[in-house]
Design a protein around this motif. Structure first.
Motif, mmCIF file in Angstrom:
data_model
loop_
_atom_site.group_PDB
_atom_site.id
_atom_site.type_symbol
_atom_site.label_atom_id
_atom_site.label_comp_id
_atom_site.label_asym_id
_atom_site.label_seq_id
_atom_site.Cartn_x
_atom_site.Cartn_y
_atom_site.Cartn_z
ATOM 1 N N ASP A 1 0.866 -1.171 0.000
ATOM 2 C CA ASP A 1 0.000 0.000 0.000
ATOM 3 C C ASP A 1 0.912 1.233 0.000
ATOM 4 O OD1 ASP A 1 -2.379 1.616 0.482
ATOM 5 O OD2 ASP A 1 -1.690 1.742 2.554
ATOM 6 N N LEU A 2 0.344 2.398 -0.283
ATOM 7 C CA LEU A 2 1.143 3.628 -0.289
ATOM 8 C C LEU A 2 0.870 4.493 0.942
ATOM 9 C CD1 LEU A 2 3.077 5.682 -1.492
ATOM 10 C CD2 LEU A 2 1.237 6.434 -3.020
ATOM 11 N N ARG B 1 -10.816 9.151 7.499
ATOM 12 C CA ARG B 1 -11.662 9.068 6.308
ATOM 13 C C ARG B 1 -10.970 8.435 5.098
ATOM 14 N NH1 ARG B 1 -13.399 12.913 9.631
ATOM 15 N NH2 ARG B 1 -15.548 13.688 9.525
ATOM 16 N N VAL B 2 -9.676 8.164 5.192
ATOM 17 C CA VAL B 2 -8.954 7.617 4.047
ATOM 18 C C VAL B 2 -8.961 6.091 4.068
ATOM 19 C CG1 VAL B 2 -7.456 9.636 3.902
ATOM 20 C CG2 VAL B 2 -6.705 7.644 5.220
ATOM 21 N N GLY B 3 -8.626 5.506 2.903
ATOM 22 C CA GLY B 3 -8.483 4.057 2.814
ATOM 23 C C GLY B 3 -9.317 3.419 1.722
ATOM 24 N N ASN B 4 -10.404 4.084 1.338
ATOM 25 C CA ASN B 4 -11.305 3.499 0.344
ATOM 26 C C ASN B 4 -11.359 4.301 -0.953
ATOM 27 O OD1 ASN B 4 -12.726 2.924 3.264
ATOM 28 N ND2 ASN B 4 -12.884 1.171 1.874
ATOM 29 N N GLY B 5 -10.314 5.071 -1.226
ATOM 30 C CA GLY B 5 -10.288 5.853 -2.451
ATOM 31 C C GLY B 5 -10.756 7.282 -2.244
ATOM 32 N N ILE B 6 -10.487 8.111 -3.254
ATOM 33 C CA ILE B 6 -10.757 9.545 -3.144
ATOM 34 C C ILE B 6 -12.244 9.846 -3.069
ATOM 35 C CG2 ILE B 6 -10.512 11.767 -4.319
ATOM 36 C CD1 ILE B 6 -7.970 10.634 -2.980
ATOM 37 N N THR B 7 -13.060 9.136 -3.812
ATOM 38 C CA THR B 7 -14.497 9.419 -3.778
ATOM 39 C C THR B 7 -15.042 9.264 -2.366
ATOM 40 O OG1 THR B 7 -14.783 8.720 -6.078
ATOM 41 C CG2 THR B 7 -16.755 8.806 -4.705
ATOM 42 N N LYS B 8 -14.662 8.181 -1.691
ATOM 43 C CA LYS B 8 -15.129 7.973 -0.324
ATOM 44 C C LYS B 8 -14.571 9.031 0.620
ATOM 45 C CE LYS B 8 -17.901 4.462 -0.414
ATOM 46 N NZ LYS B 8 -19.332 4.621 -0.018
ATOM 47 N N LEU B 9 -13.309 9.414 0.427
ATOM 48 C CA LEU B 9 -12.742 10.477 1.258
ATOM 49 C C LEU B 9 -13.577 11.744 1.149
ATOM 50 C CD1 LEU B 9 -10.597 12.026 2.903
ATOM 51 C CD2 LEU B 9 -9.264 12.245 0.784
ATOM 52 N N ILE B 10 -13.906 12.134 -0.068
ATOM 53 C CA ILE B 10 -14.666 13.370 -0.261
ATOM 54 C C ILE B 10 -16.090 13.225 0.259
ATOM 55 C CG2 ILE B 10 -15.483 15.041 -1.954
ATOM 56 C CD1 ILE B 10 -12.422 15.025 -1.398
ATOM 57 N N ILE C 1 0.424 -1.237 -4.895
ATOM 58 C CA ILE C 1 -0.978 -1.307 -5.305
ATOM 59 C C ILE C 1 -1.772 -0.448 -4.338
ATOM 60 C CG2 ILE C 1 -2.975 -2.772 -5.710
ATOM 61 C CD1 ILE C 1 -1.052 -5.081 -6.263
ATOM 62 N N SER C 2 -2.319 0.644 -4.839
ATOM 63 C CA SER C 2 -2.955 1.656 -3.983
ATOM 64 C C SER C 2 -4.337 2.015 -4.511
ATOM 65 C CB SER C 2 -2.074 2.915 -3.956
ATOM 66 O OG SER C 2 -2.715 3.977 -3.280
ATOM 67 N N ASN C 3 -5.200 2.473 -3.611
ATOM 68 C CA ASN C 3 -6.496 3.029 -4.006
ATOM 69 C C ASN C 3 -6.398 4.500 -4.397
ATOM 70 O OD1 ASN C 3 -8.008 0.716 -3.775
ATOM 71 N ND2 ASN C 3 -8.878 1.200 -1.765
ATOM 72 N N ALA D 1 -9.650 2.843 -14.168
ATOM 73 C CA ALA D 1 -10.939 2.239 -14.530
ATOM 74 C C ALA D 1 -10.807 0.751 -14.828
ATOM 75 C CB ALA D 1 -11.521 2.968 -15.739
ATOM 76 N N ASP D 2 -9.581 0.237 -14.864
ATOM 77 C CA ASP D 2 -9.365 -1.152 -15.262
ATOM 78 C C ASP D 2 -9.748 -2.156 -14.184
ATOM 79 O OD1 ASP D 2 -8.314 -0.310 -17.707
ATOM 80 O OD2 ASP D 2 -6.287 -0.167 -16.893
ATOM 81 N N PHE D 3 -9.649 -1.736 -12.918
ATOM 82 C CA PHE D 3 -9.898 -2.665 -11.815
ATOM 83 C C PHE D 3 -10.702 -1.964 -10.718
ATOM 84 C CE2 PHE D 3 -5.921 -4.255 -13.680
ATOM 85 C CZ PHE D 3 -6.252 -5.590 -13.873
ATOM 86 N N PRO D 4 -11.512 -2.736 -9.975
ATOM 87 C CA PRO D 4 -12.189 -2.158 -8.802
ATOM 88 C C PRO D 4 -11.176 -1.865 -7.705
ATOM 89 C CG PRO D 4 -12.566 -4.518 -8.919
ATOM 90 C CD PRO D 4 -11.852 -4.146 -10.185
ATOM 91 N N LEU D 5 -11.593 -1.026 -6.772
ATOM 92 C CA LEU D 5 -10.731 -0.659 -5.659
ATOM 93 C C LEU D 5 -10.530 -1.836 -4.700
ATOM 94 C CD1 LEU D 5 -12.229 2.848 -4.762
ATOM 95 C CD2 LEU D 5 -10.085 2.394 -5.964
#
Length: 217
Positions: free
Chosen positions: A7-8, A43-52, A106-108, A135-139
């Motif tokens: 993870d990053l 709030r982090v960990g599940n990608g930027i959309t979830k963070l916002i 491999i990071s979200n 867009a190639d893979f799910p988070l």
């Protein structure tokens, strides 16, 4: 073991200062309440959309797409302003590389920022692959991206460990059927990682080297 994937955020680098700065830049544009680093961390960990989504007030979720767009533009320019590798991480990565391990990220986080941070702060000759959100893979914790990488490099599950700092990372590793190493120096801490089923928990990056030598991974 032949490969270690990482993870990053909260694992290789402390990215919170820049994540917080870009989140608050976007929130201030809409006169929304800003957040502390501790609040952003939660709030982090599940990608930027979830963070916002988690940062924007519950009654103004209609603003999420625009806030996200502002965040991404700002973060793309400033994601290495105050982000730093954890103490000893660069040296540890080079030591693992010298032992002929295949290393990857491999990071979200969106791919462009993931690659920029890794190449700028950790070196361009360390990782055999860097995969951020596309867009190639799910988070994560969906294991599809890791399974594809393992197939690409001809790796069996027993050949691989995944190193991360969150429940998402541990679940990701378990879903892919590989060993999950929790890094207690990251965003969640030792107790959290133990509660969420880490196979091994380490307290400092250089312990990755010793653990590998001892056969613990």
């Amino acid at each position: 073991m032949k490969a270690e994937f990482f993870d990053l955020d909260g694992t290789l680098c402390n990215t919170l200062p820049d994540l917080c700065a870009s989140t608050n830049y976007a929130l201030r544009t809409f006169d929304f309440p800003t957040l502390s680093e501790t609040q952003v961390c939660a709030r982090v960990g599940n990608g930027i959309t979830k963070l916002i989504e988690r940062a924007v007030p519950a009654d103004r979720q209609d603003a999420v797409p625009m806030v996200k767009s502002l965040f991404l533009a700002h973060y793309g320019r400033h994601c290495t302003d105050r982000t730093v590798p954890y103490d000893g991480m660069v040296e540890t990565l080079h030591a693992l590389k010298a032992r002929r391990l295949l290393l990857g990220v491999i990071s979200n986080k969106v791919h462009e920022s993931t690659a920029k941070i890794c190449n700028t702060l950790l070196g361009t000759d360390v990782f055999s692959l860097i995969r951020g959100q596309t867009a190639d893979f799910p988070l994560k914790p969906d294991p599809a991206v890791l399974l594809a990488v393992m197939e690409e490099f001809g790796l069996a599950k027993a050949d691989v460990v995944y190193v991360g700092d969150s429940d998402v990372d541990l679940e990701f590793a378990k879903n892919a059927g590989v060993r999950a190493i929790g890094c207690a120096w990251g965003f969640r801490g030792r107790n959290f990682l133990a509660e969420h089923g880490a196979d091994t928990i380490l307290d400092a990056p250089n312990e990755l080297i010793q653990t590998m030598q001892d056969g613990g991974i």
